[in-house]
Scaffold this motif. Structure first.
Motif, mmCIF file in Angstrom:
data_model
loop_
_atom_site.group_PDB
_atom_site.id
_atom_site.type_symbol
_atom_site.label_atom_id
_atom_site.label_comp_id
_atom_site.label_asym_id
_atom_site.label_seq_id
_atom_site.Cartn_x
_atom_site.Cartn_y
_atom_site.Cartn_z
ATOM 1 N N GLY A 80 16.307 15.697 -2.039
ATOM 2 C CA GLY A 80 14.899 15.850 -2.351
ATOM 3 C C GLY A 80 14.056 14.704 -1.828
ATOM 4 O O GLY A 80 14.542 13.824 -1.106
ATOM 5 N N SER A 81 12.789 14.734 -2.207
ATOM 6 C CA SER A 81 11.824 13.744 -1.739
ATOM 7 C C SER A 81 11.057 13.146 -2.900
ATOM 8 O O SER A 81 10.835 13.808 -3.923
ATOM 9 C CB SER A 81 10.824 14.386 -0.777
ATOM 10 N N LEU A 82 10.663 11.915 -2.716
ATOM 11 C CA LEU A 82 9.801 11.215 -3.655
ATOM 12 C C LEU A 82 8.908 10.281 -2.861
ATOM 13 O O LEU A 82 9.244 9.894 -1.734
ATOM 14 C CB LEU A 82 10.608 10.376 -4.647
ATOM 15 N N SER A 83 7.809 9.918 -3.465
ATOM 16 C CA SER A 83 6.969 8.898 -2.849
ATOM 17 C C SER A 83 6.558 7.890 -3.892
ATOM 18 O O SER A 83 6.461 8.209 -5.090
ATOM 19 C CB SER A 83 5.734 9.531 -2.208
ATOM 20 N N VAL A 84 6.364 6.679 -3.451
ATOM 21 C CA VAL A 84 5.874 5.607 -4.299
ATOM 22 C C VAL A 84 4.704 4.949 -3.587
ATOM 23 O O VAL A 84 4.624 4.965 -2.356
ATOM 24 C CB VAL A 84 6.964 4.562 -4.626
ATOM 25 N N SER A 85 3.803 4.392 -4.360
ATOM 26 C CA SER A 85 2.671 3.681 -3.788
ATOM 27 C C SER A 85 2.429 2.410 -4.573
ATOM 28 O O SER A 85 2.881 2.268 -5.714
ATOM 29 C CB SER A 85 1.420 4.549 -3.777
ATOM 30 N N CYS A 86 1.714 1.506 -3.943
ATOM 31 C CA CYS A 86 1.451 0.212 -4.564
ATOM 32 C C CYS A 86 0.074 -0.254 -4.105
ATOM 33 O O CYS A 86 -0.156 -0.417 -2.898
ATOM 34 C CB CYS A 86 2.522 -0.789 -4.157
ATOM 35 N N ALA A 87 -0.810 -0.470 -5.072
ATOM 36 C CA ALA A 87 -2.167 -0.900 -4.771
ATOM 37 C C ALA A 87 -2.358 -2.348 -5.199
ATOM 38 O O ALA A 87 -2.024 -2.711 -6.330
ATOM 39 C CB ALA A 87 -3.163 -0.011 -5.494
ATOM 40 N N ALA A 88 -2.885 -3.133 -4.291
ATOM 41 C CA ALA A 88 -3.138 -4.545 -4.566
ATOM 42 C C ALA A 88 -4.616 -4.759 -4.848
ATOM 43 O O ALA A 88 -5.479 -4.158 -4.203
ATOM 44 C CB ALA A 88 -2.704 -5.395 -3.376
ATOM 45 N N SER A 89 -4.879 -5.626 -5.808
ATOM 46 C CA SER A 89 -6.265 -5.957 -6.130
ATOM 47 C C SER A 89 -6.345 -7.402 -6.568
ATOM 48 O O SER A 89 -5.333 -8.037 -6.857
ATOM 49 C CB SER A 89 -6.803 -5.031 -7.229
ATOM 50 N N GLY A 90 -7.558 -7.904 -6.632
ATOM 51 C CA GLY A 90 -7.758 -9.289 -7.027
ATOM 52 C C GLY A 90 -8.567 -10.039 -5.986
ATOM 53 O O GLY A 90 -9.256 -9.448 -5.164
ATOM 54 N N LYS A 91 -8.442 -11.344 -6.003
ATOM 55 C CA LYS A 91 -9.242 -12.182 -5.111
ATOM 56 C C LYS A 91 -8.568 -12.304 -3.744
ATOM 57 O O LYS A 91 -8.208 -13.386 -3.303
ATOM 58 C CB LYS A 91 -9.465 -13.542 -5.761
ATOM 59 N N ILE A 92 -8.459 -11.170 -3.105
ATOM 60 C CA ILE A 92 -7.747 -11.081 -1.834
ATOM 61 C C ILE A 92 -8.710 -11.172 -0.672
ATOM 62 O O ILE A 92 -9.695 -10.443 -0.626
ATOM 63 C CB ILE A 92 -6.960 -9.758 -1.756
ATOM 64 N N PHE A 93 -8.408 -12.057 0.245
ATOM 65 C CA PHE A 93 -9.201 -12.137 1.471
ATOM 66 C C PHE A 93 -8.584 -11.261 2.554
ATOM 67 O O PHE A 93 -9.279 -10.539 3.261
ATOM 68 C CB PHE A 93 -9.299 -13.584 1.953
ATOM 69 N N SER A 94 -7.284 -11.368 2.672
ATOM 70 C CA SER A 94 -6.593 -10.554 3.677
ATOM 71 C C SER A 94 -5.149 -10.337 3.241
ATOM 72 O O SER A 94 -4.587 -11.131 2.493
ATOM 73 C CB SER A 94 -6.621 -11.233 5.047
ATOM 74 N N ILE A 95 -4.590 -9.249 3.721
ATOM 75 C CA ILE A 95 -3.182 -8.936 3.447
ATOM 76 C C ILE A 95 -2.435 -8.886 4.768
ATOM 77 O O ILE A 95 -2.886 -8.247 5.721
ATOM 78 C CB ILE A 95 -3.038 -7.608 2.688
#
Length: 120
Positions: free
Chosen positions: A16-31
């Motif tokens: 089967g299939s699954l997906s995961v995601s991850c969202a970053a937030s905060g005082k971020i200038f660049s990733i």
């Protein structure tokens, strides 16, 4: 300074299939690099896949051709699409993000992890 929120994961049958995601937030200038690691019971944490700000990807040999990592820079979000899952993919999956804060300080943050379980 940086918060990572994971979503997705869960239980799926082999193949089967699954997906995961991850969202970053905060005082971020660049990733810079966003990636996924995993740790199975009794094993060390291992890199699954990562993607640079320019879209260059690399994968663990064990997931090549089955997993796809992508990112949405506007949303500071990284995704992992997992297809043809195998029981040996069972692990806690961790999102790891590194970059620079608005203060100029570099950072590297890891999320708390989300469980992926593949039944045979």
């Amino acid at each position: 300074q940086v918060q990572l929120v994971e979503s997705g994961g869960g239980l799926v049958q082999a193949g089967g299939s699954l997906s995961v995601s991850c969202a970053a937030s905060g005082k971020i200038f660049s990733i810079n690099t966003m990636g996924w690691y995993r740790q199975a019971p009794g094993k060390t944490r291992e890199l699954v896949a990562r993607i640079t700000s320019g879209g260059i990807t690399n994968y663990a040999d064990s997931v090549k051709g089955r997993f796809t990592i992508s990112r949405d820079n506007a949303k500071n979000t990284v995704y992992l699409q997992m297809n043809s899952l195998k029981p040996e993919d069972t692990a806690v999956y961790y999102c790891v993000v590194d970059g620079r804060l608005v203060t100029g300080q570099s950072f590297s943050s890891s999320a708390q992890g989300t469980q992926v379980t593949v039944s045979s």
